[in-house]
Motif scaffolding. Structure first.
Motif, PDB file in Angstrom:
ATOM      1  N   ALA A 157      90.324  51.716  49.869  1.00  0.00           N
ATOM      2  CA  ALA A 157      90.561  51.471  51.294  1.00  0.00           C
ATOM      3  C   ALA A 157      91.645  50.428  51.519  1.00  0.00           C
ATOM      4  N   ARG A 158      91.638  49.366  50.690  1.00  0.00           N
ATOM      5  CA  ARG A 158      92.550  48.247  50.926  1.00  0.00           C
ATOM      6  C   ARG A 158      92.757  47.498  49.630  1.00  0.00           C
ATOM      7  N   ALA A 159      93.940  46.893  49.486  1.00  0.00           N
ATOM      8  CA  ALA A 159      94.218  46.036  48.330  1.00  0.00           C
ATOM      9  C   ALA A 159      94.931  44.776  48.786  1.00  0.00           C
ATOM     10  N   VAL A 160      94.515  43.667  48.208  1.00  0.00           N
ATOM     11  CA  VAL A 160      95.183  42.381  48.406  1.00  0.00           C
ATOM     12  C   VAL A 160      95.777  42.001  47.054  1.00  0.00           C
ATOM     13  N   PHE A 161      97.075  41.747  47.051  1.00  0.00           N
ATOM     14  CA  PHE A 161      97.808  41.433  45.830  1.00  0.00           C
ATOM     15  C   PHE A 161      98.183  39.953  45.825  1.00  0.00           C
ATOM     16  N   TYR A 162      97.932  39.277  44.710  1.00  0.00           N
ATOM     17  CA  TYR A 162      98.372  37.887  44.528  1.00  0.00           C
ATOM     18  C   TYR A 162      99.382  37.849  43.395  1.00  0.00           C
ATOM     19  N   GLU A 163     100.510  37.210  43.640  1.00  0.00           N
ATOM     20  CA  GLU A 163     101.536  37.028  42.601  1.00  0.00           C
ATOM     21  C   GLU A 163     102.246  35.709  42.877  1.00  0.00           C
TER      22      GLU A 163
END
Length: 195
Positions: free
Chosen positions: A68-74
């Motif tokens: 449904a959703r993705a949160v990306f940290y970089e």
């Protein structure tokens, strides 16, 4: 690199230049996705945290397969730019994919509704397993991650014992461990998964 299956199948992904990131190979990614599919019964409605995202290949693959959703940290500026371009190439709106340029260990997510239930961890190998898994345990404690979240942790083969000890210390059960050359991929879940 390409998206292997689903809505974005065959679309190419940009990879950050240099050796600051270590993109997961297509073969390993396909194996990881197969393991996650079996453990979750699919990707539908998954709330994904791709915590050390690099190119975003793992989170984008999950979105392609129905998450449904993705949160990306970089944290690396150049990698974050490439990641944002990959999200845009897939035509994903912010409500489905959000890129946060930050070190997830220093600025972990404070909120997710519904909570994250699929977490990808592919940190630099120099990161201590206790720090990485401790961050996830904190998410579970605060309700930012579901108590039965599935955690996919990619780390150096040489750190298997350290990773197993950290997982036990943080209350995670080891569901599976697979080796790919000098890399190990552990699939972990909070103790609630094992009940």
């Amino acid at each position: 690199m390409r998206i292997i299956a689903g809505e974005f199948r065959g679309r190419t992904l940009l990879a950050p230049k240099g050796d600051g990131t270590r993109p997961t190979t297509d073969r390993v990614r396909e194996s990881v996705m197969s393991t996650v599919f079996s453990a979750r019964g699919g990707f539908e409605d998954a709330m994904v945290l791709d915590a050390f995202a690099g190119s975003g290949a793992l989170g984008l693959e999950a979105l392609s397969r129905g998450a449904a959703r993705a949160v990306f940290y970089e944290r690396a500026p150049e990698a974050a730019k490439v990641l944002q371009k990959n999200v845009e190439k897939m035509g994903l709106e912010p409500r489905r994919a959000t890129v946060t340029r930050a070190d997830v260990l220093e600025r972990a997510p404070q909120f997710s509704r519904p909570p994250f239930d699929l977490i990808f961890l592919d940190p630099p190998y120099a990161y201590a397993a206790a720090d990485v898994l401790g961050m996830v345990a904190g998410l579970v404690e605060r309700g930012v991650a579901a108590p039965d979240a599935l955690v996919v942790y990619e780390h150096a083969l040489t750190s298997n014992d350290e990773a197993a000890a950290a997982a036990a210390e943080c209350g995670f059960e080891l569901a599976s461990r697979k080796k790919y050359g000098d890399t190990t991929v552990d699939v972990l879940c909070a103790s609630a998964c094992a009940d």
